[in-house]
Scaffold this active site. Structure first.
Site, short mmCIF file in Angstrom:
data_model
loop_
_atom_site.label_atom_id
_atom_site.label_comp_id
_atom_site.label_asym_id
_atom_site.label_seq_id
_atom_site.Cartn_x
_atom_site.Cartn_y
_atom_site.Cartn_z
N ASP A 75 0.85 -1.19 0.00
CA ASP A 75 0.00 0.00 0.00
C ASP A 75 0.88 1.24 0.00
O ASP A 75 2.09 1.17 0.20
CB ASP A 75 -0.96 0.01 1.20
CG ASP A 75 -0.27 -0.36 2.49
OD1 ASP A 75 0.85 0.16 2.75
OD2 ASP A 75 -0.81 -1.15 3.27
N ASP A 78 1.06 5.23 1.49
CA ASP A 78 0.53 6.17 2.47
C ASP A 78 1.05 7.58 2.18
O ASP A 78 2.18 7.75 1.70
CB ASP A 78 0.92 5.77 3.88
CG ASP A 78 0.31 4.43 4.29
OD1 ASP A 78 -0.71 4.05 3.70
OD2 ASP A 78 0.86 3.78 5.19
N ASP A 123 7.48 5.54 14.53
CA ASP A 123 8.03 4.52 15.42
C ASP A 123 9.48 4.18 15.13
O ASP A 123 10.34 4.28 16.00
CB ASP A 123 7.16 3.26 15.40
CG ASP A 123 6.81 2.78 13.99
OD1 ASP A 123 7.37 3.31 13.01
OD2 ASP A 123 5.97 1.87 13.87
#
Length: 466
Positions: A74, A76, A158
Site C-alpha cells: 500500500d 501512504d 516509530d
C-alpha cells in the site's frame, strides 16, 4: 533469523535516536526511487495537496520497501492538511478512526491512506485535550490527534526506517532519523527512548518483530533490550486490535521466523498463554508442530496459494488441547464430547486475548473434531468422512500432527491410500480394519451369547481419540 537478531545486539553503541530539525536531503541522483514506481493515485494526491498549498509526501513503508527493491502493498501519504481539509479536496475521501483520525481516499479497489502530521503529546496531563490526546496510567496512548509540523511528525514515527518522506514532484527523500543509514545496515531502530515508545503503544514490540522478520533485519540492541520486561503490556491491548496484528505477523510469508523471535523475546506468552504453557511443558513437540505449520503457511503464501487463518490458529492452539481433553475423559466424559468441551473452553480463553471471529472459531473446532473422527473408519464412516467439507483440512492437520512426532499407527498413510483407491480397494481396506478392530483403535467388541451383560472397565483413550 535469531543469529541475525543476536548480531544486532553486538552492533556499535549509539545513543538514543535524536531527530534532526533539518533533514538529510537525498536528491534524485542520490537514491534509486522514481515517481513512476509509485501508485499514480498516491502521486496524484500528493500533487493536488501541494497545489492547494499544503505540504504532502509519500511516507513510511512504501518508501522503505522501494529502497529495498520490495513491491509495497500500500501507499501512504502524510500532509499538513487536516482530515477535514483533505476531505474538502477529494470528493472520494472518507474520514475514519477516533483513536487516530485518518482519511481514506478511494480509487476503485485501491485505497490511499492520508494522515495529518502528528506532534508529541503534552508532557503534563492537565495540558492534554481529551478530544485530541489521552493516555492511560501506564503511558499507553489512547487518542492521538495532536497535529503538528513535518519535523514533529518524523519524531512521532516509530522506527527510523519508517521516517522517510518522498516528494514525487521534486523526487527528493527527506530523512530526519538516519533511516537510510539503518536500511543500509539492516537494522530496526526505534525513534526516541525505546521504553517510553513501547509504553505509549506496546504493539510497537510486535511491529519490531514483524519488520525484522519481513526484511531480514536485526533489532538494534537498545530497541530490543526493554521488550522482555514490557511484553506483559500487550495484555492491555484490545483483543480486536491484536487479532489484526497477529494476522500481519503470521500471514505475511515470514511466520516461521516471526514465531522464533516472538518466543525469544517473550512476546508469544501474552498472545497465546495456553500454547506458551504447552511450549514450556512439552517443548519439542509443541515447537515442532507450530513450526511445521508456519513453514507450510509461508510456503503456500510464496506459491500464491490460499491460506485460512482457521488452520493457522488451529495449529497454534492445538498443543494446549490434548491435556484438557484427557482430563475431561478421566472424569468419565466420552472422547468426542470431551474434545468439544475442551475446544470450547480453550477458544473462549484465547478470544479474551485475541478476538478470533466466529467465522474462524467454528472451522477451528471442526478441524479439531475431525481428529477425533478420522480414526473411526469402520462400515460407512470412512466414506462419510471423505464427503465431509472439512475432511481435507482435518486430513492435512492429521499429517501435521504426525510430522510433529505424534504416533497415530499409520492413520495418515491409511487415509492417503484410501483417497487414491478405487471402490473395490476401499472395501478391502475397510474389511482389513474389521479383521483387526472396529476402526476406532480400540479392541473389537465381541457378541456375548446369553446371560446378563457383565460390567467392563477400560482405560481412557488418548486425547486425540486414537
Amino acid at each position: 533469523m535469531l543469529k541475525k537478531l543476536f548480531q544486532s545486539f553486538r552492533s556499535p553503541k549509539r545513543h538514543t535516536q535524536h531527530i534532526r530539525s533539518t533533514p538529510e536531503v537525498l536528491n534524485s541522483g542520490q537514491h534509486s526511487l522514481q515517481k513512476a514506481q509509485f501508485s499514480r493515485y498516491a502521486v496524484n494526491i500528493v500533487e493536488r495537496l501541494q497545489n492547494a498549498g499544503y505540504q504532502a509526501y509519500l511516507v513510511g513503508g512504501c518508501v522503505r520497501d522501494m529502497l529495498l527493491g520490495i513491491t509495497p502493498k500500500d501507499f501512504d501519504v502524510a500532509t499538513s492538511a487536516t482530515p477535514e481539509q483533505v476531505r474538502a479536496e477529494f470528493r472520494n475521501a472518507r474520514i475514519i478512526g477516533r483513536r487516530f483520525k485518518l482519511v481514506h481516499i478511494h480509487f476503485g479497489r485501491e485505497i490511499i491512506e492520508v494522515a495529518t502530521f502528528r506532534a508529541n503529546h503534552p508532557q503534563n496531563d492537565e495540558d492534554e485535550d481529551s478530544n485530541q490526546s489521552s493516555r492511560n496510567e501506564s503511558g499507553r496512548i489512547l487518542r492521538d490527534n495532536v497535529y503538528g509540523t513535518l519535523e514533529e511528525d518524523a519524531q512521532r514515527r516509530d522506527f527510523t526506517i519508517n521516517a522517510l518522506y518522498y516528494d514525487p514532484v521534486s523526487e527528493r527523500i527527506l530523512d530526519y532519523a538516519n533511516g537510510v543509514h539503518d536500511i543500509r545496515n539492516h537494522l530496526i531502530r526505534l525513534i526516541g527512548d525505546p521504553k517510553q515508545r513501547y509504553q505509549e503503544d506496546p504493539v510497537r514490540m510486535l511491529r519490531a518483530v514483524r519488520f525484522a522478520a519481513k526484511l531480514n533485519f536485526g533489532i538494534e540492541k537498545h530497541s530490543a533490550t526493554p521488550i522482555r520486561e514490557l511484553a506483559p503490556l500487550l495484555r492491555e491491548i484490545p483483543s480486536a486490535r491484536l487479532f489484526e496484528e497477529v494476522l500481519k505477523l503470521f500471514l505475511s510469508g515470514y511466520a516461521a521466523d516471526t514465531f522464533e523471535m516472538l518466543v525469544d523475546l517473550q512476546l508469544f506468552d501474552p498472545l497465546f498463554p495456553a500454547s506458551a504453557a504447552a511450549l514450556e511443558y512439552n517443548p519439542t513437540y509443541t515447537h515442532t508442530l507450530i513450526s511445521e505449520a508456519l513453514i507450510n503457511t509461508d510456503l503456500r503464501i510464496k506459491q500464491n496459494k490460499p491460506v485460512t487463518p482457521a488452520f493457522l490458529f488451529a495449529a497454534l492452539l492445538w498443543p494446549a488441547l490434548p491435556a484438557r481433553v484427557l482430563r475431561l475423559q478421566e472424569r468419565g466424559m466420552p472422547p468426542i464430547p470431551a474434545m468439544q468441551e475442551a475446544a470450547h473452553e480453550l477458544i473462549a480463553e484465547q478470544c479474551q486475548r485475541i478476538a478470533i471471529p466466529k467465522r474462524f472459531t467454528m472451522p477451528i473446532r471442526e478441524i479439531w473434531d475431525m481428529q477425533e473422527r478420522l480414526p473411526r473408519r469402520s462400515g460407512k464412516r470412512a466414506d462419510l468422512l471423505l464427503d465431509n467439507p472439512r475432511f481435507r483440512a482435518g486430513y492435512d492437520f492429521l499429517l501435521l500432527r504426525e510430522s510433529a512426532g505424534e504416533q497415530t499407527d499409520g492413520l495418515g498413510e491409511w487415509w492417503t491410500d484410501y483417497q487414491d483407491a478405487n471402490d473395490s480397494e476401499r472395501r478391502d481396506m475397510i474389511r482389513d480394519l474389521s479383521g483387526k478392530d472396529d476402526g476406532t483403535g480400540a479392541p473389537r467388541k465381541r457378541r456375548r451369547s446369553g446371560g446378563a451383560k457383565r460390567k467392563r472397565t477400560a482405560g481412557a483413550p488418548s486425547a486425540t481419540g486414537e
